[in-house]
Design a protein around this motif. Structure first.
Motif, short mmCIF file in Angstrom:
data_model
loop_
_atom_site.label_atom_id
_atom_site.label_comp_id
_atom_site.label_asym_id
_atom_site.label_seq_id
_atom_site.Cartn_x
_atom_site.Cartn_y
_atom_site.Cartn_z
N ASN A 190 -12.41 -1.17 0.43
CA ASN A 190 -13.00 -0.76 1.70
C ASN A 190 -11.99 -0.60 2.86
OD1 ASN A 190 -15.24 -0.10 3.23
ND2 ASN A 190 -15.50 -2.19 3.97
N ARG A 191 -10.93 0.12 2.63
CA ARG A 191 -9.96 0.39 3.71
C ARG A 191 -9.61 1.87 3.74
NH1 ARG A 191 -5.70 -4.09 5.08
NH2 ARG A 191 -6.96 -5.99 4.84
N GLU A 192 -10.66 2.71 3.86
CA GLU A 192 -10.43 4.14 3.72
C GLU A 192 -9.47 4.72 4.76
OE1 GLU A 192 -13.84 6.94 3.22
OE2 GLU A 192 -12.50 8.28 4.32
N HIS A 251 1.93 -2.21 -3.71
CA HIS A 251 2.01 -1.79 -2.31
C HIS A 251 0.73 -2.09 -1.53
CE1 HIS A 251 3.45 0.69 0.95
NE2 HIS A 251 4.42 1.22 0.23
N ASP A 252 0.82 -2.89 -0.47
CA ASP A 252 -0.32 -3.06 0.44
C ASP A 252 -0.67 -1.70 1.02
OD1 ASP A 252 -0.29 -5.76 0.05
OD2 ASP A 252 0.08 -6.31 2.14
N VAL A 253 -1.97 -1.46 1.21
CA VAL A 253 -2.40 -0.15 1.68
C VAL A 253 -2.04 0.08 3.16
CG1 VAL A 253 -4.75 -0.80 2.43
CG2 VAL A 253 -4.33 1.49 1.50
N ASP A 254 -1.79 -1.00 3.89
CA ASP A 254 -1.63 -0.86 5.34
C ASP A 254 -0.17 -0.74 5.80
OD1 ASP A 254 -0.84 -3.47 4.86
OD2 ASP A 254 -2.61 -4.38 5.79
N LEU A 255 0.74 -0.51 4.86
CA LEU A 255 2.15 -0.38 5.22
C LEU A 255 2.64 1.05 4.97
CD1 LEU A 255 3.46 -3.73 3.70
CD2 LEU A 255 3.36 -3.16 6.13
N LYS A 343 5.76 0.43 9.25
CA LYS A 343 4.73 0.18 10.25
C LYS A 343 3.52 -0.36 9.53
CE LYS A 343 5.84 2.73 14.32
NZ LYS A 343 5.89 4.08 14.88
N MET A 344 2.85 -1.32 10.16
CA MET A 344 1.65 -1.91 9.56
C MET A 344 0.45 -1.54 10.42
SD MET A 344 1.24 -5.86 8.51
CE MET A 344 -0.08 -6.46 7.53
N ILE A 345 -0.62 -1.13 9.76
CA ILE A 345 -1.83 -0.78 10.51
C ILE A 345 -2.48 -2.08 10.99
CG2 ILE A 345 -4.09 0.36 10.38
CD1 ILE A 345 -2.87 2.03 8.04
N LYS A 346 -2.86 -2.09 12.27
CA LYS A 346 -3.45 -3.32 12.82
C LYS A 346 -4.82 -3.56 12.16
CE LYS A 346 -1.05 -3.57 17.14
NZ LYS A 346 -0.21 -2.35 16.92
N HIS A 347 -5.05 -4.81 11.76
CA HIS A 347 -6.34 -5.11 11.14
C HIS A 347 -6.63 -6.59 11.24
CE1 HIS A 347 -4.61 -7.20 7.64
NE2 HIS A 347 -3.64 -6.29 7.67
N ASP A 348 -7.91 -6.93 11.08
CA ASP A 348 -8.30 -8.34 10.98
C ASP A 348 -8.43 -8.67 9.51
OD1 ASP A 348 -8.52 -8.62 13.73
OD2 ASP A 348 -10.55 -7.75 13.70
MN MN Z 1 -2.08 -6.40 5.93
#
Ligand code: MN
Ligand code: UD2
Length: 417
Positions: A190-192, A251-255, A343-348
């Motif tokens: 759930n991180r489209e 790979h983390d999706v937010d990087l 760069k990392m996408i900001k998230h909680d």
């Molecule tokens: Mn993260």
């Protein structure tokens, strides 16, 4: 103000004198290393207690191991006169330690995981010229904006931007033999928006790096807590069923990589790639960090028995892999922070991925779990494999035998289209 400060100092002093100092004294006493002029039958117990908690757990768990250590120590004993000094004490300790680690690794080798044959293998002509060591189209520092008002491009726009993509988000150079065949595995739920930003930037970058690569998104569709490490194991096995990959990037999706000179290849040792991240002021958080993005060759991953399957919820799975690598006597490499910039996408943190309270106790027995918790104990059910133009999405149910439930419904976890 002043009075209350004095009072606080007084309290601290009281606590220190009456509790901390005596405890320190006892603790210190308990750990005084005895030196023997000659061995007695029990000295190995003292030595063994000095070993790391990993090793200690390992011994405690297995009575056969305990017996074999006793024999091993007896052999050491018969060869030597006695422990003369601290240096010799450390030496004997190291010998026992490496003996134990070797026995543990023997178990790993005995339980080795056997890969299925891939459906298809690479088909470059034998006489094709290899791509260059330094790909000529690299640009260096890139413009990456993960906070666009209009949001990231849609999946179909991303596909249009890379017309040479083959089904499932596979690409390889059409003019030279790629130096590495790299499967990129993304743990996902759930991180489209993150996924679209990732694909929008990374496809172009990986193509300039002239890799034979494919993007595998491993989507946890059950309603248990998130299990990043187990998803990576599933990604590894499912990717290997499809093609003869040599190298894996987890790979983390937010990087998103900010400098394409950081090549996604697999050098001779496991590598921690996400060295400098904007969120952490482009500094490494701690020396033993192994989270974010890592790479390993197919052989290394098998040798390590993959990741643990037991880390449900946030945290610890990366440190457990760090321990495995250490036990296997491999080194961890890192690309230079000048190019390994992200760069990392900001998230909680999602409520379905709460910090795992068991992570600390699990980390105490990384070594004893290594041979039986990983690729060779992996169980899961693939619900669907979608070969989208931009990526392969593997919907997987990781199982629910007593695992912690996520505090959200399955419906909420389904990716929106
Ligand atoms: Mn993260
Ligand atoms: C850190 C690590 C990460 C992992 C995690 C602890 C870095 C840069 N990252 O990430 O690798 O070790 O701590 O488990 O050191 N995800 C989803 N959906 C979810 C939850 C997670 O897709 O509901 C995936 C996604 O790919 C995400 C990754 O799991 O990037 C890690 O989760 P996170 O980003 O919430 O955790 P974070 O940033 O603390």
């Amino acid at each position: 103000m002043k009075d209350s400060a004095n009072l606080t100092i007084g309290k601290i002093f009281y606590v220190l004198v009456f509790f901390q100092f005596p405890l320190l004294y006892i603790f210190h006493k308990g750990h005084t290393i005895p030196f023997y002029a000659s061995y007695d039958g029990n000295y190995y117990k003292t030595l063994v207690k000095e070993l790391s908690s990993d090793v200690w757990e390992f011994i405690n768990e297995d009575q056969n191991k305990l017996a074999s250590i006793q024999t091993f120590v007896m052999q050491l004993q018969s060869k030597n006169e006695g422990i003369k000094d601290a240096e010799e004490y450390e030496l004997v300790k190291d010998t026992i330690s490496s003996y134990l680690i070797d026995t543990a690794l023997e178990d790993v080798t005995n339980n080795i995981f056997h890969l299925p044959k891939p459906e298809k293998t690479h088909d470059y002509p034998e006489n094709w010229q290899s791509c260059l060591e330094t790909p000529p189209k690299l640009r260096g520092q890139l413009e990456v904006d993960l906070n666009q008002t209009a949001g990231p491009k849609s999946f179909s726009e991303i596909a249009t931007d890379s017309p040479a993509l083959k089904s499932g988000g596979h690409w390889s150079p059409a003019y030279c033999k790629a130096k590495n065949r790299v499967a990129i595995v993304i743990p996902y739920r759930n991180r489209e928006i993150h996924l679209r930003y990732f694909l929008m930037y990374m496809h172009k970058t990986l193509q300039r790096q002239e890799l034979d690569y494919q993007i595998f998104v491993v989507n946890q569709v059950d309603d248990n807590s998130f299990n990043r490490a187990k998803l990576l194991n599933v990604g590894f096995v499912e990717a290997m069923k499809q093609y003869d990959w040599q190298c894996f990037v987890f790979h983390d999706v937010d990087l998103v990589l900010e400098n394409d000179k950081c090549l996604y290849r697999c050098p001779e040792m496991p590598r921690h790639i996400s060295v400098a991240i904007d969120k952490f002021k482009y500094k490494l958080l701690y020396a033993a960090i192994f989270g974010g993005i890592t790479s390993m060759t197919t052989d290394q991953y098998i040798q390590l028995n993959g990741y643990s399957n037991l880390f449900w919820g946030w945290g610890g799975e990366d440190d457990d892999m760090f321990n495995r690598i250490r036990f296997a006597n491999m080194k961890i490499l890192r690309p230079p922070p000048t190019t390994a910039r992200f760069k990392m996408i900001k998230h909680d943190h999602e409520s379905s991925n709460k910090p795992n309270p068991k992570r600390f106790s699990l980390l105490k027995n990384s070594l004893s779990r290594m041979s039986e918790d990983g690729l060779n104990s992996l169980e899961y059910t693939v619900k669907a494999i979608h070969k989208f133009p931009t990526h392969t999405m593997i919907d997987v149910d990781l199982g629910n035998d007593g695992r912690p439930k996520a505090k959200v419904t399955l419906q909420q976890l389904r990716p929106q289209t």
